[in-house]
Write a protein that holds these residues in place. Structure first.
Motif, PDB file in Angstrom:
ATOM      1  N   ILE A 191     -39.125  -4.296 -70.814  1.00  0.00           N
ATOM      2  CA  ILE A 191     -38.095  -3.904 -71.782  1.00  0.00           C
ATOM      3  C   ILE A 191     -36.751  -3.692 -71.090  1.00  0.00           C
ATOM      4  O   ILE A 191     -35.709  -4.178 -71.546  1.00  0.00           O
ATOM      5  CB  ILE A 191     -38.536  -2.635 -72.528  1.00  0.00           C
ATOM      6  CG1 ILE A 191     -39.762  -2.937 -73.397  1.00  0.00           C
ATOM      7  CG2 ILE A 191     -37.402  -2.086 -73.385  1.00  0.00           C
ATOM      8  CD1 ILE A 191     -40.284  -1.742 -74.155  1.00  0.00           C
ATOM      9  N   ALA A 192     -36.768  -2.973 -69.975  1.00  0.00           N
ATOM     10  CA  ALA A 192     -35.517  -2.716 -69.258  1.00  0.00           C
ATOM     11  C   ALA A 192     -34.915  -4.008 -68.723  1.00  0.00           C
ATOM     12  O   ALA A 192     -33.690  -4.188 -68.740  1.00  0.00           O
ATOM     13  CB  ALA A 192     -35.767  -1.731 -68.117  1.00  0.00           C
ATOM     14  N   SER A 193     -35.757  -4.930 -68.273  1.00  0.00           N
ATOM     15  CA  SER A 193     -35.251  -6.203 -67.750  1.00  0.00           C
ATOM     16  C   SER A 193     -34.691  -7.068 -68.876  1.00  0.00           C
ATOM     17  O   SER A 193     -33.688  -7.767 -68.688  1.00  0.00           O
ATOM     18  CB  SER A 193     -36.372  -6.948 -67.023  1.00  0.00           C
ATOM     19  OG  SER A 193     -36.857  -6.189 -65.938  1.00  0.00           O
ATOM     20  N   ALA A 194     -35.337  -7.038 -70.039  1.00  0.00           N
ATOM     21  CA  ALA A 194     -34.809  -7.780 -71.186  1.00  0.00           C
ATOM     22  C   ALA A 194     -33.447  -7.231 -71.604  1.00  0.00           C
ATOM     23  O   ALA A 194     -32.519  -7.995 -71.903  1.00  0.00           O
ATOM     24  CB  ALA A 194     -35.798  -7.702 -72.348  1.00  0.00           C
ATOM     25  N   ALA A 195     -33.327  -5.907 -71.619  1.00  0.00           N
ATOM     26  CA  ALA A 195     -32.038  -5.295 -71.951  1.00  0.00           C
ATOM     27  C   ALA A 195     -30.972  -5.671 -70.927  1.00  0.00           C
ATOM     28  O   ALA A 195     -29.822  -5.969 -71.282  1.00  0.00           O
ATOM     29  CB  ALA A 195     -32.192  -3.779 -72.028  1.00  0.00           C
ATOM     30  N   LEU A 196     -31.342  -5.682 -69.659  1.00  0.00           N
ATOM     31  CA  LEU A 196     -30.396  -6.059 -68.605  1.00  0.00           C
ATOM     32  C   LEU A 196     -29.918  -7.497 -68.791  1.00  0.00           C
ATOM     33  O   LEU A 196     -28.724  -7.793 -68.632  1.00  0.00           O
ATOM     34  CB  LEU A 196     -31.048  -5.893 -67.236  1.00  0.00           C
ATOM     35  CG  LEU A 196     -30.245  -6.396 -66.031  1.00  0.00           C
ATOM     36  CD1 LEU A 196     -28.917  -5.653 -65.917  1.00  0.00           C
ATOM     37  CD2 LEU A 196     -31.060  -6.256 -64.750  1.00  0.00           C
ATOM     38  N   ALA A 197     -30.829  -8.384 -69.151  1.00  0.00           N
ATOM     39  CA  ALA A 197     -30.453  -9.788 -69.334  1.00  0.00           C
ATOM     40  C   ALA A 197     -29.463  -9.945 -70.483  1.00  0.00           C
ATOM     41  O   ALA A 197     -28.463 -10.670 -70.365  1.00  0.00           O
ATOM     42  CB  ALA A 197     -31.707 -10.623 -69.587  1.00  0.00           C
TER      43      ALA A 197
ATOM     44  N   LEU B 175     -34.590   0.247 -61.606  1.00  0.00           N
ATOM     45  CA  LEU B 175     -33.566  -0.665 -61.088  1.00  0.00           C
ATOM     46  C   LEU B 175     -32.820  -1.356 -62.228  1.00  0.00           C
ATOM     47  O   LEU B 175     -31.578  -1.407 -62.235  1.00  0.00           O
ATOM     48  CB  LEU B 175     -34.220  -1.704 -60.179  1.00  0.00           C
ATOM     49  CG  LEU B 175     -33.300  -2.807 -59.638  1.00  0.00           C
ATOM     50  CD1 LEU B 175     -32.188  -2.205 -58.781  1.00  0.00           C
ATOM     51  CD2 LEU B 175     -34.103  -3.834 -58.842  1.00  0.00           C
ATOM     52  N   ALA B 176     -33.562  -1.878 -63.197  1.00  0.00           N
ATOM     53  CA  ALA B 176     -32.926  -2.583 -64.313  1.00  0.00           C
ATOM     54  C   ALA B 176     -32.063  -1.641 -65.145  1.00  0.00           C
ATOM     55  O   ALA B 176     -30.968  -2.012 -65.592  1.00  0.00           O
ATOM     56  CB  ALA B 176     -33.993  -3.240 -65.188  1.00  0.00           C
ATOM     57  N   THR B 177     -32.531  -0.415 -65.353  1.00  0.00           N
ATOM     58  CA  THR B 177     -31.755   0.560 -66.122  1.00  0.00           C
ATOM     59  C   THR B 177     -30.455   0.913 -65.410  1.00  0.00           C
ATOM     60  O   THR B 177     -29.394   1.032 -66.037  1.00  0.00           O
ATOM     61  CB  THR B 177     -32.585   1.826 -66.362  1.00  0.00           C
ATOM     62  OG1 THR B 177     -33.789   1.480 -67.058  1.00  0.00           O
ATOM     63  CG2 THR B 177     -31.814   2.835 -67.187  1.00  0.00           C
ATOM     64  N   ALA B 178     -30.525   1.072 -64.088  1.00  0.00           N
ATOM     65  CA  ALA B 178     -29.318   1.387 -63.319  1.00  0.00           C
ATOM     66  C   ALA B 178     -28.302   0.243 -63.398  1.00  0.00           C
ATOM     67  O   ALA B 178     -27.102   0.474 -63.589  1.00  0.00           O
ATOM     68  CB  ALA B 178     -29.695   1.666 -61.868  1.00  0.00           C
ATOM     69  N   LEU B 179     -28.776  -0.987 -63.285  1.00  0.00           N
ATOM     70  CA  LEU B 179     -27.873  -2.134 -63.371  1.00  0.00           C
ATOM     71  C   LEU B 179     -27.278  -2.265 -64.773  1.00  0.00           C
ATOM     72  O   LEU B 179     -26.090  -2.590 -64.927  1.00  0.00           O
ATOM     73  CB  LEU B 179     -28.623  -3.414 -62.998  1.00  0.00           C
ATOM     74  CG  LEU B 179     -29.060  -3.528 -61.536  1.00  0.00           C
ATOM     75  CD1 LEU B 179     -29.905  -4.777 -61.324  1.00  0.00           C
ATOM     76  CD2 LEU B 179     -27.850  -3.542 -60.606  1.00  0.00           C
ATOM     77  N   THR B 180     -28.090  -2.001 -65.787  1.00  0.00           N
ATOM     78  CA  THR B 180     -27.592  -2.056 -67.164  1.00  0.00           C
ATOM     79  C   THR B 180     -26.505  -1.015 -67.395  1.00  0.00           C
ATOM     80  O   THR B 180     -25.471  -1.299 -68.015  1.00  0.00           O
ATOM     81  CB  THR B 180     -28.745  -1.831 -68.160  1.00  0.00           C
ATOM     82  OG1 THR B 180     -29.744  -2.832 -67.957  1.00  0.00           O
ATOM     83  CG2 THR B 180     -28.250  -1.893 -69.593  1.00  0.00           C
ATOM     84  N   THR B 181     -26.728   0.186 -66.893  1.00  0.00           N
ATOM     85  CA  THR B 181     -25.726   1.245 -67.033  1.00  0.00           C
ATOM     86  C   THR B 181     -24.426   0.865 -66.337  1.00  0.00           C
ATOM     87  O   THR B 181     -23.327   1.087 -66.863  1.00  0.00           O
ATOM     88  CB  THR B 181     -26.267   2.559 -66.453  1.00  0.00           C
ATOM     89  OG1 THR B 181     -27.494   2.904 -67.108  1.00  0.00           O
ATOM     90  CG2 THR B 181     -25.268   3.691 -66.642  1.00  0.00           C
TER      91      THR B 181
END
Length: 242
Positions: free
Chosen positions: A99-105, A159-165
């Protein structure tokens, strides 16, 4: 008598939950900036109401309510699968980092370019698959032990959440819309979005119904499942991908 009573309780709970869902669905069709009475709702459905009420009910509220129900059902099924595969009653769909990786993409795509609406589900799918692949790579290939999958998923999610933020902080005017999207807002969603999402929900659900037996065996101890002839690692990976 005790067995029949214990069997009746889940059935009663299922019926009560379904009735409550129907009630909430009807309230969702009626409630809003313009309240629609039950009689107006019926007239909108049979096509005898005024144009404004018909558009409000059939073109705005109905697809949004259906999207909300389907999205909630998908998350519920994903949570049940995750709990069964990891044998952890506290597991959630977000534990694999998908989910976090999909949001990041999606956030990356919206921040760096202006894609059409058709590209967003594909980008989310691709990001989720990459995040899941990274989780499985970190967890190791041998049987994909539940504990290793959960720990690797937490790392990928963080990691993905941090990059998304970080991307949201530099996205400027896009930030507000992206925050709404990440929060699961149904604002501006209609029949087009419902048609786009429906195949991605129905196909995995159909596959899970067909694969009930290996899923039940997978919830047993790994050694017992192997003794019953189940390829534990392969089936665990299959269910996690779904």
């Amino acid at each position: 008598m005790i067995g029949s009573a214990s069997t009746a309780r889940p059935s009663t709970l299922y019926v009560a939950t379904l009735l409550f869902l129907v009630l909430l669905f009807l309230v969702g069709l009626m409630a809003g900036s313009q309240w629609v009475s039950p009689l107006q709702l019926l007239s909108a459905i049979d096509g005898t109401s005024d144009l404004l009420t018909r558009i409000t009910v059939l073109e705005l509220r109905l697809p949004r309510n259906l999207l909300g129900i389907l999205g909630g059902a998908a998350l519920g099924v994903a949570g049940a699968v995750m709990q069964g595969v990891t044998r952890n009653p506290l597991a959630s769909p977000g534990l694999t980092g998908v989910i976090a990786s999909a949001a990041l993409a999606v956030v990356s795509l919206r921040t760096l370019s202006s894609p059409g609406a058709m590209w967003l589900p594909l980008m989310a799918l691709g990001g989720g698959l990459l995040g899941g692949a990274l989780t499985f790579a970190i967890a190791g290939r041998r049987r994909l032990q539940p504990e290793r999958v959960v720990l690797a998923g937490i790392a990928v999610t963080s990691l993905a959440t941090a990059l998304t933020t970080g991307l949201l902080l530099v996205s400027g005017a896009e930030a507000a819309e992206l925050y709404y999207w990440l929060a699961g807002s149904l604002m501006g969603r209609g029949w087009l979005q419902l048609q786009m999402v429906l195949p991605w929900l129905l196909l995995p659900l159909g596959a899970l119904l067909v694969m009930q037996r290996p899923f039940r065996v997978l919830q047993l101890d790994d050694d017992l499942a192997l003794a019953m002839g189940l390829a534990v690692g392969r089936w665990r990976l299959t269910f996690l991908l779904l």
